[in-house]
Design an enzyme around this catalytic site. Structure first.
Site, PDB file in Angstrom:
ATOM      1  N   HIS A  75       0.836  -1.206   0.000  1.00  0.00           N
ATOM      2  CA  HIS A  75       0.000   0.000   0.000  1.00  0.00           C
ATOM      3  C   HIS A  75       0.872   1.258   0.000  1.00  0.00           C
ATOM      4  O   HIS A  75       0.669   2.174  -0.817  1.00  0.00           O
ATOM      5  CB  HIS A  75      -0.896  -0.022   1.241  1.00  0.00           C
ATOM      6  CG  HIS A  75      -1.819   1.141   1.362  1.00  0.00           C
ATOM      7  ND1 HIS A  75      -3.135   1.090   0.953  1.00  0.00           N
ATOM      8  CD2 HIS A  75      -1.627   2.395   1.851  1.00  0.00           C
ATOM      9  CE1 HIS A  75      -3.706   2.267   1.185  1.00  0.00           C
ATOM     10  NE2 HIS A  75      -2.806   3.076   1.738  1.00  0.00           N
ATOM     11  N   GLU A  76       1.840   1.309   0.888  1.00  0.00           N
ATOM     12  CA  GLU A  76       2.685   2.501   1.007  1.00  0.00           C
ATOM     13  C   GLU A  76       3.658   2.635  -0.156  1.00  0.00           C
ATOM     14  O   GLU A  76       4.007   3.753  -0.547  1.00  0.00           O
ATOM     15  CB  GLU A  76       3.441   2.464   2.338  1.00  0.00           C
ATOM     16  CG  GLU A  76       2.545   2.522   3.566  1.00  0.00           C
ATOM     17  CD  GLU A  76       1.651   3.756   3.580  1.00  0.00           C
ATOM     18  OE1 GLU A  76       2.063   4.811   3.064  1.00  0.00           O
ATOM     19  OE2 GLU A  76       0.523   3.655   4.101  1.00  0.00           O
ATOM     20  N   HIS A  97       1.818   4.590  -2.725  1.00  0.00           N
ATOM     21  CA  HIS A  97       1.830   6.032  -2.445  1.00  0.00           C
ATOM     22  C   HIS A  97       3.191   6.647  -2.782  1.00  0.00           C
ATOM     23  O   HIS A  97       3.270   7.728  -3.381  1.00  0.00           O
ATOM     24  CB  HIS A  97       1.527   6.283  -0.960  1.00  0.00           C
ATOM     25  CG  HIS A  97       0.098   6.097  -0.583  1.00  0.00           C
ATOM     26  ND1 HIS A  97      -0.952   6.640  -1.301  1.00  0.00           N
ATOM     27  CD2 HIS A  97      -0.465   5.433   0.475  1.00  0.00           C
ATOM     28  CE1 HIS A  97      -2.098   6.318  -0.708  1.00  0.00           C
ATOM     29  NE2 HIS A  97      -1.831   5.579   0.361  1.00  0.00           N
TER      30      HIS A  97
END
EC number: 3.4.24.85
Length: 510
Positions: A162-163, A166
């Site tokens: 997920h990160e 980003h």
């Protein structure tokens, strides 16, 4: 329930860490060197929370973010579209989940428990097969303690992916990337990226959307890859394991009714449940469902064998209305019912193995008219939800199981993968399969929950950027636009909080 030892270890461990941190920071001799060491290693400690941040991976992030610029642009555009759709879809999904939870609470309420035992069993069984898409997970209650490793590993990997989404999206949009980190909150691991906030505020709303949607987009893709891996697992493991011939017993619980000299053992290959062929785990579950929901199946027996095995009995009614005609303490005899040639229902006590061994299954006497000799269809007369199940696991003699089919389901662990060589572990495919399932569930859940327009989640920033990109030209007054965003966020937050609160209550209070 959550094991007390686990709670003691967690609380005791965190207490020791926090006290050690407090003592070192208060010490005249160690204070400066300890704080310098924390800062140098990117560590920060607070009650029940440890955070580690590093710039070691910055070069790798910048390399990923600047490679294949056009492809990344399209990739994160797809992610932006997915994120916006997911944000609005999350309202429908949370609303549906909330309605399912409320319906289940009403079904479990005392006023509805006055229905008959058969209908309550049916409703509880149907609830097992109509599970909610989103469900609150509490370790030790609805998450087995022996699967915590799978759970936390999947949580950490989902958070890291997920990160990474980003971080790469931010670098692609020329936002400064300060570092990547991992944290531990109580027992839950997670990840984060540190972006330069000023740069993030200066770029356009569409660019912001690409960054904010990248995390849930990567989680969605990870879940899809997990599904693909799960589907292709038999092909991937084909050189070492084969499938399609039955299910292999990997574990039998100590309190399982299937334990015994003629029961099931680790390494047994089950091929049939009654007359239902079993080639994989799905067949096993479907066969048990069919056996549980349909009336008890019967067995053909010749009139001469019936006369030879039976003896005079006195039948009586059990509390549930079923008929018993054997000694309650008998471990080998079972009461059977059948209709004679005059269509009169009779009961007889027979040795179960001799009565059902090497016989065909039936529903009525007509199913047994395969030869010139007279035959009857004898049906075990058992308690309402109890079944007699003949389990074939060659070359061993058939196991005769008497009990609720769900007990067999919950106390016997199986796999569809059979090792080609003796040195291969029967547990390896189960470990891989279980971990991939957790990864699919948790990565998908992270995508759904983070898409909710709720305070402090990705959905908040996705909503704000979306409103900036779409309503700025329509609504000139920023206060009105902010008010619209606030009420949407409030609605999403209330909806999510209601789901979590009621979900926790359903899990812990039942």
């Amino acid at each position: 329930m959550i094991p007390v030892s686990l709670v003691v270890v967690v609380v005791g461990g965190w207490t020791a860490v926090y006290l050690a941190d407090l003592v070192l920071k208060s010490s005249v001799y160690f204070k400066h060197s300890y704080e310098d060491w924390l800062e140098k290693n990117g560590l920060s400690i607070s009650p029940f929370h440890i955070r580690w941040q590093t710039s070691v991976f910055n070069r790798a992030f910048y390399s990923w973010g600047r490679r294949k610029a056009r492809m990344l642009y399209q990739w994160f555009n797809f992610g932006m579209v997915f994120g916006v759709i997911a944000m609005f879809s999350s309202f429908f999904l949370l609303g549906k989940t909330l309605m399912q939870t409320l319906a289940q609470m009403m079904a479990d309420s005392p006023s509805s428990s006055s229905s008959s035992s058969s209908s309550s069993s049916s409703s509880s069984s149907s609830s097992i097969h109509n599970e909610q898409v989103l469900q609150v997970v509490v370790p030790g209650i609805n998450l087995p303690v022996n699967q915590l490793t799978y759970f936390f590993a999947a949580v950490l990997i989902s958070g890291v992916v997920h990160e990474i989404g980003h971080g790469i999206a931010a670098i692609r949009e020329q936002v400064r990337f300060n570092g990547f980190g991992i944290f531990l909150f109580i027992i839950y691991p997670g990840a984060f990226v540190d972006l330069f906030t000023t740069h993030l505020q200066l770029i356009s709303p569409v660019q912001q959307l690409r960054i904010f949607c990248a995390g849930i987009w990567h989680n969605f893709v990870l879940a899809l890859l997990g599904i693909l891996a799960l589907v292709l697992l038999p092909v991937i493991l084909l050189p070492f394991y084969y499938t399609g011939v039955g299910v292999l017993i990997t574990e039998v619980a100590e309190d399982s009714p299937a334990i015994g000299p003629r029961g099931l053992f680790v390494g047994d290959l089950v091929t049939h449940l009654q007359d239902c062929p079993v080639t994989n785990v799905q067949d096993w579950n479907e066969c048990l469902d069919t056996i549980a929901y349909e009336p008890q199946i019967g067995y053909c027996i010749s009139a001469s064998t019936l006369q030879q095995l039976s003896f005079p009995v006195r039948a009586y009614k059990r509390l549930d209305g079923s008929t018993e005609c054997c000694n309650n303490h008998s471990l080998t005899d079972v009461c059977f019912s059948y209709r004679n040639n005059f269509n009169k229902r009779l009961h007889t006590c027979l040795p179960a193995r001799k009565a059902v061994e090497a016989t065909q299954v039936c529903r009525t006497n007509k199913d047994c008219k395969t030869s010139s000799s007279s035959s009857f269809c004898i049906v075990p007369s058992l308690e309402t939800h109890t079944r007699l199940i003949k389990v074939k696991h060659p070359p061993q003699i058939d196991m005769l199981y008497v009990g609720h089919p769900l007990h067999l389901h919950y106390t016997v662990s199986i796999t569809s993968f059979i090792p080609r060589f003796n040195f291969l572990s029967i547990d390896l495919p189960v470990i891989v399969e279980t971990f991939v399932k957790y990864l699919i569930s948790l990565s998908g859940a992270l995508a759904i929950v983070n898409a909710v327009p709720c305070f402090a989640l990705d959905g908040q920033w996705i909503l704000n950027s979306f409103l900036d990109a779409t309503l700025t030209s329509v609504i000139g007054d920023n206060d009105v636009k902010d008010l619209i965003g606030f009420f949407i966020l409030l609605g999403g937050s209330v909806l999510l909080a209601a789901n979590v609160t009621l979900g926790l209550w359903m899990v812990t209070a039942r």
